[in-house]
Every structure is written in C-alpha cells, then in structure tokens.
Write an enzyme that holds these catalytic residues in place. Structure first.
Site, PDB file in Angstrom:
ATOM      1  N   ARG A 170     -23.433  43.250  65.595  1.00  0.00           N
ATOM      2  CA  ARG A 170     -24.181  44.402  65.071  1.00  0.00           C
ATOM      3  C   ARG A 170     -25.622  44.374  65.538  1.00  0.00           C
ATOM      4  O   ARG A 170     -26.403  45.244  65.160  1.00  0.00           O
ATOM      5  CB  ARG A 170     -24.183  44.383  63.539  1.00  0.00           C
ATOM      6  N   LYS A 204      -7.708  40.696  58.197  1.00  0.00           N
ATOM      7  CA  LYS A 204      -8.884  40.747  57.334  1.00  0.00           C
ATOM      8  C   LYS A 204      -8.677  41.884  56.337  1.00  0.00           C
ATOM      9  O   LYS A 204      -8.441  43.023  56.759  1.00  0.00           O
ATOM     10  CB  LYS A 204     -10.112  41.009  58.213  1.00  0.00           C
ATOM     11  N   GLU A 257     -18.938  33.513  61.201  1.00  0.00           N
ATOM     12  CA  GLU A 257     -18.634  34.708  61.997  1.00  0.00           C
ATOM     13  C   GLU A 257     -19.951  35.400  62.334  1.00  0.00           C
ATOM     14  O   GLU A 257     -20.695  35.785  61.437  1.00  0.00           O
ATOM     15  CB  GLU A 257     -17.730  35.616  61.151  1.00  0.00           C
TER      16      GLU A 257
HETATM   17  C1  3PG Z   1     -18.121  42.182  57.270  1.00  0.00           C
HETATM   18  O1  3PG Z   1     -18.470  42.681  58.303  1.00  0.00           O
HETATM   19  O2  3PG Z   1     -17.169  41.411  57.195  1.00  0.00           O
HETATM   20  C2  3PG Z   1     -18.797  42.576  56.027  1.00  0.00           C
HETATM   21  O3  3PG Z   1     -19.904  43.376  56.244  1.00  0.00           O
HETATM   22  C3  3PG Z   1     -19.186  41.448  55.169  1.00  0.00           C
HETATM   23  O4  3PG Z   1     -19.124  41.978  53.942  1.00  0.00           O
HETATM   24  P1  3PG Z   1     -20.278  41.726  52.885  1.00  0.00           P
HETATM   25  O5  3PG Z   1     -21.593  41.990  53.586  1.00  0.00           O
HETATM   26  O6  3PG Z   1     -20.010  42.733  51.802  1.00  0.00           O
HETATM   27  O7  3PG Z   1     -20.132  40.318  52.420  1.00  0.00           O
END
Ligand code: 3PG
Length: 210
Positions: free
Chosen positions: A47, A130, A43
């Site tokens: 950002r 999710k 994914e």
């Molecule tokens: C996301 O956008 O799914 C999360 O930021 C991923 O979460 P993590 O960085 O805590 O693994």
C-alpha cells in the site's frame, strides 16, 4: 512446495502483524521490535510506494518469515517474490495473482468473504484463505458458520481484529493464524514507538500461547 502450503511456510506462527510502512528507514527497527516481541512472521502490505524495499529489508532480518499483503496484481506478486516474500496475501480473489504465485511456487492466500468465494478458491486448488474483513463481516460467528461446511480449509481471519478478539478466533481449529495491524500501526511508526510495537506484539504472542 505446492502453491498452497502456507502452513508449512508459517511453521506454527499464529500471529500475523499486518504492516503498512511508508518509510523504508523504519523497516529494520520494525523487524527488530516484532522479533523482540516474539513474532515469527509478518505481512508487508503493498500500500506504500516502497513496500518492496521494506519487504526486502525485513526479509533480510532473518528472524521473521515475511510475506506480502494487499497484492492486487500479478505484477505486484512478482515484485513481492523478487523482494523475498515467502507468501502472498490478497484482500480478494484474483485469478491472475493466484496463477502467478503458483508459477513462482509461493503460497498464495486470497481474501474471501462468502461461501461462493471460498468455493472458487477450492476450485483453484487452494486450501487456505484469508477471511476478510473478518470483524465487520460477522467475526467468530461467521468463521464458525463458514468453516462448518468446508472441513480441511484453513482460515487467516484479518480485519478489525484486536487483542480482545484474538482468543475467540484462535480457539477455532480451522484457524491457521490471525492477522492484524493493531500491533504496529502507521501511528507507531510515525512516532518511532518501537517499544510500543514490541509490547503489543508480546501481548498478542503471549495470548496466542494460552
Ligand atoms: C489487511 O490488509 O489485512 C487489513 O487491513 C488488516 O486489518 P486491520 O487493519 O483491521 O487489522
């Protein structure tokens, strides 16, 4: 394809590296490292300014099913799909994002944190969500409590999860895949540590096969 068929698109992929990639030059070696570690999906979060370009490069790699994450607007969803996103993930529930993805025929996975949000997703015809941010919200205990009243719903828990917590989530039959950034962090990318990305990905994939 229905707008909700993430399981079909992921085709058994259970470990979802969540990527934030500032420099598109790293996209190809990143895709190589993930695939070499045994990842089959990833994914790319919207950002960073060049996320669409990163997604396009990684989708062209061929060894990975690549989707877009942190999609907050319908316009971003459209850019993601144009760049080759096979699925779209959002941290929360947004009706415009869901509607646009359905029009485009691309599976969309809204983030949910409560039973009420989950019911909104169900009412929109979605059956995969999710669970975000999974660990701060309550982790495996929350997942089990939330899954119980909603048979048929599939979850992609993400947020604060690392290798140590993986098995707990994957053991639940309602979990389609587990997402996380620990396998390929911005730090890895800054250092050019693709060997580290490959190693952490391989560890996670190996753990998911047990
Ligand atoms: C996301 O956008 O799914 C999360 O930021 C991923 O979460 P993590 O960085 O805590 O693994």
């Amino acid at each position: 394809m229905t707008g909700t068929d993430l399981a079909g698109v992921l085709d058994g992929c259970r470990i979802m590296p969540v990527l934030t990639v500032p420099d598109p030059v790293t996209a190809a070696p990143l895709a190589d490292a993930l695939a070499a570690g045994g990842a089959r999906c990833a994914e790319v979060t919207f950002r960073t300014p060049d996320a669409a370009q990163v997604l396009k490069t990684m989708a062209a790699h061929g060894g990975l099913v690549v989707g877009a994450g942190t999609v907050l607007t319908a316009e971003q969803a459209e850019r993601a799909v144009t760049a080759g996103a096979r699925f779209v993930v959002s941290p929360g529930y947004d009706g415009d994002v869901i509607a646009r993805c359905s029009e485009l025929g691309v599976p969309v996975v809204p983030g949910i944190a409560t039973a009420t949000e989950l019911m909104r997703a169900l009412a929109a015809g979605l059956d995969t969500v999710k669970l975000f941010p999974a660990e701060p919200l309550g982790g495996g205990a929350l997942l089990r409590a939330l899954a119980a009243p909603f048979p048929g719903v599939r979850f992609v828990p993400t947020g604060g999860i690392g290798l140590d917590r993986l098995s707990d989530y994957l053991a639940h039959p309602a979990v389609l895949a587990v997402g996380g950034s620990w396998m390929a962090t911005p730090g890895h990318l800054e250092r050019g540590d693709f060997a580290g990305i490959r190693r952490l990905t391989a560890e996670a994939v190996e753990r998911s096969a047990r």
